[in-house]
Design an enzyme around this catalytic site. Structure first.
Site, PDB file in Angstrom:
ATOM      1  N   SER A  20      -2.189   3.958   4.008  1.00 56.96           N
ATOM      2  CA  SER A  20      -1.942   4.958   2.974  1.00 56.96           C
ATOM      3  C   SER A  20      -3.286   5.582   2.590  1.00 56.96           C
ATOM      4  O   SER A  20      -4.332   4.948   2.721  1.00 56.96           O
ATOM      5  CB  SER A  20      -1.309   4.263   1.767  1.00 56.96           C
ATOM      6  OG  SER A  20      -1.532   5.015   0.611  1.00 56.96           O
ATOM      7  N   SER A  21      -3.232   6.796   2.061  1.00 54.07           N
ATOM      8  CA  SER A  21      -4.490   7.460   1.691  1.00 54.07           C
ATOM      9  C   SER A  21      -5.147   6.813   0.469  1.00 54.07           C
ATOM     10  O   SER A  21      -6.283   7.144   0.133  1.00 54.07           O
ATOM     11  CB  SER A  21      -4.247   8.952   1.439  1.00 54.07           C
ATOM     12  OG  SER A  21      -3.297   9.108   0.426  1.00 54.07           O
ATOM     13  N   CYS A  22      -4.450   5.869  -0.193  1.00 51.89           N
ATOM     14  CA  CYS A  22      -5.060   5.184  -1.339  1.00 51.89           C
ATOM     15  C   CYS A  22      -6.165   4.222  -0.904  1.00 51.89           C
ATOM     16  O   CYS A  22      -6.837   3.626  -1.748  1.00 51.89           O
ATOM     17  CB  CYS A  22      -4.019   4.471  -2.186  1.00 51.89           C
ATOM     18  SG  CYS A  22      -3.345   3.034  -1.367  1.00 51.89           S
ATOM     19  N   TYR A  49      -3.084  -3.251  -3.659  1.00 48.63           N
ATOM     20  CA  TYR A  49      -2.313  -2.651  -2.555  1.00 48.63           C
ATOM     21  C   TYR A  49      -3.266  -2.015  -1.534  1.00 48.63           C
ATOM     22  O   TYR A  49      -3.132  -2.217  -0.318  1.00 48.63           O
ATOM     23  CB  TYR A  49      -1.371  -1.607  -3.155  1.00 48.63           C
ATOM     24  CG  TYR A  49      -0.579  -0.787  -2.181  1.00 48.63           C
ATOM     25  CD1 TYR A  49       0.534  -1.319  -1.542  1.00 48.63           C
ATOM     26  CD2 TYR A  49      -0.917   0.540  -1.920  1.00 48.63           C
ATOM     27  CE1 TYR A  49       1.273  -0.552  -0.660  1.00 48.63           C
ATOM     28  CE2 TYR A  49      -0.186   1.310  -1.044  1.00 48.63           C
ATOM     29  CZ  TYR A  49       0.919   0.764  -0.420  1.00 48.63           C
ATOM     30  OH  TYR A  49       1.649   1.523   0.451  1.00 48.63           O
ATOM     31  N   LYS A  85      -4.034  -2.773   2.466  1.00 48.31           N
ATOM     32  CA  LYS A  85      -3.938  -1.743   3.517  1.00 48.31           C
ATOM     33  C   LYS A  85      -5.246  -1.664   4.314  1.00 48.31           C
ATOM     34  O   LYS A  85      -5.221  -1.478   5.530  1.00 48.31           O
ATOM     35  CB  LYS A  85      -3.614  -0.378   2.899  1.00 48.31           C
ATOM     36  CG  LYS A  85      -2.192  -0.299   2.348  1.00 48.31           C
ATOM     37  CD  LYS A  85      -1.215  -0.348   3.477  1.00 48.31           C
ATOM     38  CE  LYS A  85       0.227  -0.215   3.044  1.00 48.31           C
ATOM     39  NZ  LYS A  85       1.156  -0.503   4.141  1.00 48.31           N
ATOM     40  N   HIS A 113       8.392   8.848  -6.858  1.00 47.53           N
ATOM     41  CA  HIS A 113       7.204   9.695  -6.700  1.00 47.53           C
ATOM     42  C   HIS A 113       7.506  11.098  -7.222  1.00 47.53           C
ATOM     43  O   HIS A 113       8.648  11.413  -7.560  1.00 47.53           O
ATOM     44  CB  HIS A 113       6.802   9.751  -5.222  1.00 47.53           C
ATOM     45  CG  HIS A 113       6.256   8.457  -4.712  1.00 47.53           C
ATOM     46  ND1 HIS A 113       6.632   7.914  -3.499  1.00 47.53           N
ATOM     47  CD2 HIS A 113       5.358   7.586  -5.246  1.00 47.53           C
ATOM     48  CE1 HIS A 113       5.984   6.773  -3.318  1.00 47.53           C
ATOM     49  NE2 HIS A 113       5.213   6.550  -4.355  1.00 47.53           N
TER      50      HIS A 113
HETATM   51  N1  NAP Z   1       6.327   6.989   0.936  1.00 42.44           N
HETATM   52  C1  NAP Z   1       5.101   7.470   0.869  1.00 42.44           C
HETATM   53  O1  NAP Z   1       4.807   8.486   0.186  1.00 42.44           O
HETATM   54  C2  NAP Z   1       4.002   6.836   1.666  1.00 42.44           C
HETATM   55  C3  NAP Z   1       2.755   7.423   1.596  1.00 42.44           C
HETATM   56  C4  NAP Z   1       1.710   6.849   2.281  1.00 42.44           C
HETATM   57  C5  NAP Z   1       1.950   5.699   3.028  1.00 42.44           C
HETATM   58  N2  NAP Z   1       3.167   5.152   3.110  1.00 42.44           N
HETATM   59  C6  NAP Z   1       3.312   3.908   3.920  1.00 42.44           C
HETATM   60  O2  NAP Z   1       4.391   3.971   4.822  1.00 42.44           O
HETATM   61  C7  NAP Z   1       4.964   2.671   4.975  1.00 42.44           C
HETATM   62  C8  NAP Z   1       6.456   2.748   4.711  1.00 42.44           C
HETATM   63  O3  NAP Z   1       6.680   3.266   3.420  1.00 42.44           O
HETATM   64  P1  NAP Z   1       8.125   3.737   2.934  1.00 42.44           P
HETATM   65  O4  NAP Z   1       7.912   4.835   1.965  1.00 42.44           O
HETATM   66  O5  NAP Z   1       9.026   3.927   4.098  1.00 42.44           O
HETATM   67  O6  NAP Z   1       8.552   2.431   2.112  1.00 42.44           O
HETATM   68  P2  NAP Z   1      10.038   1.906   1.816  1.00 42.44           P
HETATM   69  O7  NAP Z   1      11.002   3.027   1.848  1.00 42.44           O
HETATM   70  O8  NAP Z   1       9.950   1.059   0.583  1.00 42.44           O
HETATM   71  O9  NAP Z   1      10.316   0.950   3.066  1.00 42.44           O
HETATM   72  C9  NAP Z   1       9.651  -0.259   3.245  1.00 42.44           C
HETATM   73  C10 NAP Z   1      10.560  -1.181   4.019  1.00 42.44           C
HETATM   74  O10 NAP Z   1       9.915  -2.458   4.181  1.00 42.44           O
HETATM   75  C11 NAP Z   1      10.882  -3.486   3.956  1.00 42.44           C
HETATM   76  N3  NAP Z   1      10.268  -4.719   3.479  1.00 42.44           N
HETATM   77  C12 NAP Z   1       9.505  -4.870   2.366  1.00 42.44           C
HETATM   78  N4  NAP Z   1       9.169  -6.168   2.237  1.00 42.44           N
HETATM   79  C13 NAP Z   1       9.720  -6.837   3.282  1.00 42.44           C
HETATM   80  C14 NAP Z   1       9.735  -8.199   3.687  1.00 42.44           C
HETATM   81  N5  NAP Z   1       9.087  -9.149   2.995  1.00 42.44           N
HETATM   82  N6  NAP Z   1      10.417  -8.542   4.801  1.00 42.44           N
HETATM   83  C15 NAP Z   1      11.077  -7.586   5.506  1.00 42.44           C
HETATM   84  N7  NAP Z   1      11.111  -6.278   5.176  1.00 42.44           N
HETATM   85  C16 NAP Z   1      10.431  -5.926   4.066  1.00 42.44           C
HETATM   86  C17 NAP Z   1      11.792  -2.901   2.917  1.00 42.44           C
HETATM   87  O11 NAP Z   1      13.027  -3.575   2.919  1.00 42.44           O
HETATM   88  P3  NAP Z   1      13.749  -3.902   1.495  1.00 42.44           P
HETATM   89  O12 NAP Z   1      13.838  -2.586   0.787  1.00 42.44           O
HETATM   90  O13 NAP Z   1      15.043  -4.489   1.913  1.00 42.44           O
HETATM   91  O14 NAP Z   1      12.819  -4.867   0.805  1.00 42.44           O
HETATM   92  C18 NAP Z   1      11.894  -1.431   3.347  1.00 42.44           C
HETATM   93  O15 NAP Z   1      12.927  -1.255   4.276  1.00 42.44           O
HETATM   94  C19 NAP Z   1       4.228   1.761   3.997  1.00 42.44           C
HETATM   95  O16 NAP Z   1       3.241   1.040   4.694  1.00 42.44           O
HETATM   96  C20 NAP Z   1       3.573   2.702   3.037  1.00 42.44           C
HETATM   97  O17 NAP Z   1       2.343   2.205   2.552  1.00 42.44           O
HETATM   98  C21 NAP Z   1       4.219   5.682   2.443  1.00 42.44           C
END
Ligand code: NAP
Length: 331
Positions: A117-119, A146, A150, A193
């Protein structure tokens, strides 16, 4: 036979999340006439496989032995969640990354893509933030645990490459997305967000015929947004770049790649665009008593551009499909 002609077995960790589900859409294109065999996607829900459980993750990898891994599972959340549960954010993310990278290596996985992530960049990094800003200053305190996890994820990939890249032919890469939005987003009234929150607010104001919508802050901070389908396309592009090209554009100890739209908008401009997409015709006001946060947050995506990829979904178009998703989600 080349790798391209063999159907790859691909594990997408976090496949029910916003990014993981977009990666699956990207990996399974509707074009059935492609000469490249459709990959075999492997998934496990959180209930089926808790990625913080080291033995369970080892067993899963030894049984499935995938060719590639997209690591899109993470514990993610906004400022409030990060402030309230810092232990969960650092522990769970460190465990998931460590378990997956090590188990993948021991199961013979050659290619892995870690999503950060950009953080990860310092709070006062100069704008736009390039990959070289990593570890040059103090992080934003609200999401430091967090961000540290990362950063550790990037360093895990780099360290396994440095120790085992030549001897075992592994190639583990990292991408750092800017703020993402799109189908599958979280539209929760308190924990979402800025884009899903604005979509909900303007939609509810339209339904209720509210004369004004009040947006927190002055509206002047600038932010960058990338559609999640662009992000997924970038992930697949980076995963499949040939090794020589990737190595030409990265360093063994600075290997991560920013993924952004390349430009930013003010919160005011964003609010105007969301209101147009939603069809809200009332007035937008700004509550300047509420905090603004950093004046600007933009990442420098020139490294990815030089690697042959640029985002394609403009904000207005991306917001339209996101609004459709919000309406279909029944939120
Ligand atoms: N969304 C953004 O704006 C953004 C921006 C920058 C970077 N990112 C990065 O992109 C990646 C994905 O983000 P996202 O937005 O898609 O997040 P998300 O929608 O919350 O999805 C994360 C997934 O990980 C699963 N998970 C979490 N803990 C787990 C565990 N202990 N065992 C198995 N599965 C687990 C969750 O399942 P459950 O829900 O069932 O727990 C969920 O399906 C992350 O690394 C995040 O840092 C996202």
């Amino acid at each position: 036979m080349t790798d391209q002609m063999t159907a790859q077995k691909i594990y997408v960790a976090g496949h029910r999340g916003m990014v993981g589900s977009a990666i699956i859409r990207q990996l399974l294109p509707p074009n059935t006439h492609s000469p490249i065999p459709t990959p075999r996607i492997i998934t496990r829900t959180h209930d089926e496989l808790d990625l913080t459980n080291q033995q369970a993750v080892r067993d899963f990898f030894q049984t499935e032995k995938p060719d590639q891994v997209y690591l899109a599972a993470a514990k993610v959340g906004g400022i409030h969640a990060n402030n309230t549960y810092p232990a969960d954010f650092i522990y769970q993310n460190l465990m998931m990354e460590s378990n997956i990278v090590d188990a993948a290596f021991n199961a013979g996985v050659k290619k892995l893509l870690f999503l950060g992530s950009s953080c990860i960049y310092p709070k006062h990094a100069s704008q736009p933030m390039s990959e070289s800003a990593l570890l040059t200053g103090t992080l934003e305190p609200t999401n430091e645990p967090y961000a540290i996890a990362k950063i550790a994820g990037i360093k895990l990939c780099e360290s396994y490459n440095r120790q085992y890249g030549k001897s075992h032919g592994i190639d583990y890469r990292s991408v750092m997305p800017t703020n993402l939005y799109g189908p599958g987003d979280n539209y929760h009234p308190q924990n979402s967000h800025v884009i899903p929150a604005l979509i909900r607010r303007f939609h509810e104001a339209k339904i209720n015929n509210d004369p004004t919508v009040t947006v927190w802050g002055s509206g002047t901070p600038r932010r960058e947004f990338l559609h999640v389908d662009d992000m997924a396309a970038a992930c697949v592009h980076v995963m499949n770049l040939d090794k020589a090209t990737y190595e030409q554009h990265t360093e063994p100890m600075q290997s991560h790649i920013n993924v952004g739209w390349g430009d930013d908008v003010t919160i005011h401009e964003l609010a105007e665009t969301v209101s147009q997409v939603v069809g809200y015709t009332g007035k937008i006001e700004f509550d300047t008593s509420k905090p603004d946060g950093s004046p600007r947050k933009l990442i420098d995506s020139s490294r990815l551009k030089s690697l042959g990829w640029e985002a394609a979904i403009p904000l207005q178009e991306g917001l339209a499909t996101t609004y459709e998703d919000f309406l279909n989600s029944g939120e």
